[in-house]
Design a protein around this motif. Structure first.
Motif, PDB file in Angstrom:
ATOM      1  N   LEU A 261      33.882 -19.732  21.773  1.00 50.44           N
ATOM      2  CA  LEU A 261      35.172 -20.100  21.151  1.00 50.44           C
ATOM      3  C   LEU A 261      34.816 -21.760  21.042  1.00 50.44           C
ATOM      4  O   LEU A 261      35.638 -21.960  20.088  1.00 50.44           O
ATOM      5  N   GLN A 262      34.385 -22.221  22.180  1.00 52.76           N
ATOM      6  CA  GLN A 262      34.184 -23.838  22.170  1.00 52.76           C
ATOM      7  C   GLN A 262      33.330 -24.130  20.969  1.00 52.76           C
ATOM      8  O   GLN A 262      33.392 -25.240  20.355  1.00 52.76           O
ATOM      9  N   GLY A 263      32.549 -23.374  20.484  1.00 53.83           N
ATOM     10  CA  GLY A 263      31.549 -23.366  19.365  1.00 53.83           C
ATOM     11  C   GLY A 263      32.263 -23.372  18.055  1.00 53.83           C
ATOM     12  O   GLY A 263      32.145 -24.329  17.109  1.00 53.83           O
ATOM     13  N   ARG A 264      33.450 -22.549  18.312  1.00 53.44           N
ATOM     14  CA  ARG A 264      34.389 -22.618  16.915  1.00 53.44           C
ATOM     15  C   ARG A 264      35.441 -23.660  16.962  1.00 53.44           C
ATOM     16  O   ARG A 264      36.011 -24.079  15.596  1.00 53.44           O
ATOM     17  N   ILE A 265      36.009 -23.973  17.815  1.00 58.43           N
ATOM     18  CA  ILE A 265      36.889 -25.081  18.201  1.00 58.43           C
ATOM     19  C   ILE A 265      36.163 -26.246  19.011  1.00 58.43           C
ATOM     20  O   ILE A 265      36.567 -26.187  20.354  1.00 58.43           O
ATOM     21  N   PRO A 266      35.295 -27.161  18.509  1.00 61.18           N
ATOM     22  CA  PRO A 266      34.788 -27.974  19.628  1.00 61.18           C
ATOM     23  C   PRO A 266      35.539 -28.912  20.268  1.00 61.18           C
ATOM     24  O   PRO A 266      35.149 -29.192  21.399  1.00 61.18           O
ATOM     25  N   GLU A 267      36.761 -29.186  19.985  1.00 53.51           N
ATOM     26  CA  GLU A 267      37.671 -30.222  20.502  1.00 53.51           C
ATOM     27  C   GLU A 267      38.398 -29.370  21.701  1.00 53.51           C
ATOM     28  O   GLU A 267      39.193 -30.056  22.463  1.00 53.51           O
ATOM     29  N   LEU A 268      38.246 -28.108  21.817  1.00 48.28           N
ATOM     30  CA  LEU A 268      39.048 -27.426  22.670  1.00 48.28           C
ATOM     31  C   LEU A 268      38.599 -27.535  24.227  1.00 48.28           C
ATOM     32  O   LEU A 268      37.459 -27.674  24.279  1.00 48.28           O
ATOM     33  N   ARG A 269      39.541 -27.749  25.005  1.00 49.63           N
ATOM     34  CA  ARG A 269      39.361 -27.727  26.456  1.00 49.63           C
ATOM     35  C   ARG A 269      39.691 -26.455  27.176  1.00 49.63           C
ATOM     36  O   ARG A 269      41.142 -26.291  26.863  1.00 49.63           O
ATOM     37  N   ILE A 270      39.218 -25.709  27.812  1.00 47.21           N
ATOM     38  CA  ILE A 270      39.743 -24.497  28.656  1.00 47.21           C
ATOM     39  C   ILE A 270      39.751 -24.683  29.916  1.00 47.21           C
ATOM     40  O   ILE A 270      38.663 -24.918  30.623  1.00 47.21           O
ATOM     41  N   HIS A 271      40.904 -24.613  30.740  1.00 48.32           N
ATOM     42  CA  HIS A 271      40.940 -24.914  32.151  1.00 48.32           C
ATOM     43  C   HIS A 271      39.972 -23.812  32.855  1.00 48.32           C
ATOM     44  O   HIS A 271      39.663 -22.588  32.366  1.00 48.32           O
ATOM     45  N   PRO A 272      39.280 -24.535  33.874  1.00 52.86           N
ATOM     46  CA  PRO A 272      38.156 -23.522  34.496  1.00 52.86           C
ATOM     47  C   PRO A 272      38.897 -22.168  35.272  1.00 52.86           C
ATOM     48  O   PRO A 272      38.023 -21.395  35.651  1.00 52.86           O
ATOM     49  N   ARG A 273      40.195 -22.254  35.711  1.00 55.17           N
ATOM     50  CA  ARG A 273      40.697 -20.998  36.264  1.00 55.17           C
ATOM     51  C   ARG A 273      41.165 -20.041  35.397  1.00 55.17           C
ATOM     52  O   ARG A 273      41.415 -18.840  35.575  1.00 55.17           O
ATOM     53  N   SER A 274      40.702 -20.273  33.881  1.00 55.24           N
ATOM     54  CA  SER A 274      41.380 -19.209  32.869  1.00 55.24           C
ATOM     55  C   SER A 274      40.494 -18.020  33.006  1.00 55.24           C
ATOM     56  O   SER A 274      39.179 -18.077  33.055  1.00 55.24           O
ATOM     57  N   GLY A 275      41.011 -17.081  32.656  1.00 56.38           N
ATOM     58  CA  GLY A 275      40.430 -15.497  32.742  1.00 56.38           C
ATOM     59  C   GLY A 275      39.785 -15.380  31.355  1.00 56.38           C
ATOM     60  O   GLY A 275      39.337 -16.229  30.573  1.00 56.38           O
ATOM     61  N   ASP A 276      39.731 -14.076  31.195  1.00 56.51           N
ATOM     62  CA  ASP A 276      39.017 -13.545  29.826  1.00 56.51           C
ATOM     63  C   ASP A 276      39.759 -14.179  28.546  1.00 56.51           C
ATOM     64  O   ASP A 276      41.046 -14.297  28.749  1.00 56.51           O
ATOM     65  N   ILE A 277      38.986 -14.534  27.696  1.00 51.96           N
ATOM     66  CA  ILE A 277      39.599 -14.993  26.421  1.00 51.96           C
ATOM     67  C   ILE A 277      39.429 -13.527  25.656  1.00 51.96           C
ATOM     68  O   ILE A 277      38.411 -13.108  25.183  1.00 51.96           O
ATOM     69  N   TRP A 278      40.609 -13.531  24.769  1.00 49.91           N
ATOM     70  CA  TRP A 278      40.718 -12.110  23.960  1.00 49.91           C
ATOM     71  C   TRP A 278      40.976 -12.809  22.398  1.00 49.91           C
ATOM     72  O   TRP A 278      41.613 -13.586  22.249  1.00 49.91           O
ATOM     73  N   HIS A 279      40.425 -12.133  21.419  1.00 52.75           N
ATOM     74  CA  HIS A 279      40.371 -12.405  20.273  1.00 52.75           C
ATOM     75  C   HIS A 279      41.151 -11.105  19.363  1.00 52.75           C
ATOM     76  O   HIS A 279      40.761 -10.063  19.891  1.00 52.75           O
ATOM     77  N   PHE A 280      42.152 -11.564  18.772  1.00 50.62           N
ATOM     78  CA  PHE A 280      42.821 -10.727  17.705  1.00 50.62           C
ATOM     79  C   PHE A 280      42.617 -11.055  16.419  1.00 50.62           C
ATOM     80  O   PHE A 280      43.346 -11.709  15.768  1.00 50.62           O
TER      81      PHE A 280
END
Length: 396
Positions: free
Chosen positions: A126-145
């Motif tokens: 996901l960060q490869g697709r949106i390089p400026e994105l920060r994802i909190h370390p406690r975040s769980g699974d990322i789902w794509h629809f």
């Protein structure tokens, strides 16, 4: 002898009204559209415009929204003008709270079981697709629809009105409907411009204003009052100035929802703050809500330290009392027809086609089987259980 075309009035020139008008005109009805202000002035101009069937229940409502998604794709593919109003960019969603992670996972697996595209994606991908994105370390699974989309309402309105006009529809802006007189053989509208209109049917596509018009027919329609503070009917929408953020997709994050809005701008939603949204109060971009939106934006993306909001508004949603659509005739004479629904952006073009089919060809599609207005007639909002959060993950 050739039968004269049906004369049909459509009240309201938002996504729903223009979708109905376009489809009616394509079936050779003689269509007159009446709009109290101007094209797209209501809910259609203040919306997150997320095209999806993500967590929408019951099954018949999910099927209706999936059909709406397919209708959008087909309509965009038939577009001959250069501008594109629909972007099937997909949605990414994740949660930080453990309970919310469990609920998201259960929803995503349930959608998979319904053959609705959903798949996990890694942080790295996901960060490869949106390089400026920060994802909190406690975040769980990322789902794509991947089948979900966002749209530009103004461009869709332009398409709908252009095609309706080409097939003979007329638009009367700045005209209010003062009264509706229904007869066995037709209906007459008393208009603010003085001259009445008469024809076979009237379609009320007036969103949150619908109960005021049904009252003139001696009928009440139970809808949430979007003129009062209520997080089910009102929500903040923030629009940023251009940012140095390469975002194409729709994001549903623990703190805020984001979608691109053209030219590097992002449209922002904060569902957890919507209980403070009051349509009578013009929120300031420099106020507490605006500053909180910017703080969350900066925590989510790099290159946003100097971000600013160009606009902060309160969107007012059309919501029947049980959260589900009301589509059909509202009196025994079957001259007055109502289309009142949440998810109008997703459902608009598809409902337009089905409503036109019912009025002109007298065929009611099976997708509308569960959604006649009868269950809402002559009742109040208090007669219904509160709208379940399950119907609406995040805010739509």
């Amino acid at each position: 002898m050739t039968q004269a075309p049906l004369r049909i009035a459509v009240v309201g020139a938002g996504i729903i009204g223009l979708s109905v008008a376009r489809s009616l005109s394509l079936l050779n009805a003689q269509v007159s559209i009446f709009e109290r202000t101007h094209l797209g002035a209501g809910t259609s101009s203040k919306t997150f415009a997320w095209i999806n069937s993500n967590g929408k229940n019951p099954d018949s409502y999910h099927a209706l929204n999936c059909a709406g998604m397919r209708e959008h794709v087909a309509l965009q593919e038939s577009e001959q003008a250069e501008a594109r109003w629909l972007d099937v960019c997909g949605t990414y969603e994740w949660a930080a709270d453990l309970l919310q992670q469990e609920r998201l996972g259960a929803r995503a697996l349930g959608l998979q079981a319904r053959d609705y595209p959903a798949a996990r994606i890694s942080r790295t991908a996901l960060q490869g697709r949106i390089p400026e994105l920060r994802i909190h370390p406690r975040s769980g699974d990322i789902w794509h629809f991947p089948s979900e989309a966002v749209l530009c309402p103004s461009l869709l309105l332009a398409r709908l009105w252009s095609e309706a006009r080409q097939h003979g529809a007329t638009l009367h802006e700045g005209v209010d409907v003062l009264d509706i007189d229904e007869r066995p053989d037709g209906v007459t509208l008393q208009l603010s411009e003085g001259k009445p209109w008469s024809g076979a049917h009237v379609v009320l596509a007036t969103g949150r204003w619908t109960p005021a018009l049904t009252a003139s027919l001696g009928v009440t329609l139970a809808m949430i009052d979007a003129n009062q503070p209520n997080k089910r009917a009102c929500g903040f929408l923030g629009l940023t100035a251009a940012l140095y953020v390469r975002l194409r997709a729709n994001l549903i994050t623990p703190e805020m929802n984001f979608r691109p809005d053209g030219g590097g701008r992002l449209l922002l939603q904060t569902p957890d703050l919507d209980d403070r949204a009051d349509p009578a109060y013009q929120a300031s971009t420099d106020g507490l809500i605006g500053q909180e939106m910017l703080a969350r934006l900066r925590r989510t993306f790099h290159n946003t330290a100097h971000a600013r909001l160009d606009n902060l508004s309160v969107g007012q949603r059309s919501r029947p009392a049980d959260g589900l659509p009301a589509v059909g005739f509202i009196t025994p004479r079957q001259r007055a027809y109502v289309v009142a629904t949440h998810s109008g952006m997703t459902l608009g073009p598809m409902l337009g086609r089905l409503v036109a089919q019912e009025l002109v060809e007298e065929k009611r599609d099976a997708l509308l089987k569960d959604y006649p207005p009868d269950r809402l007639l002559n009742k109040s909002v208090s007669d219904f259980a509160p709208i379940a959060t399950l119907h609406y993950p995040a805010a739509q």
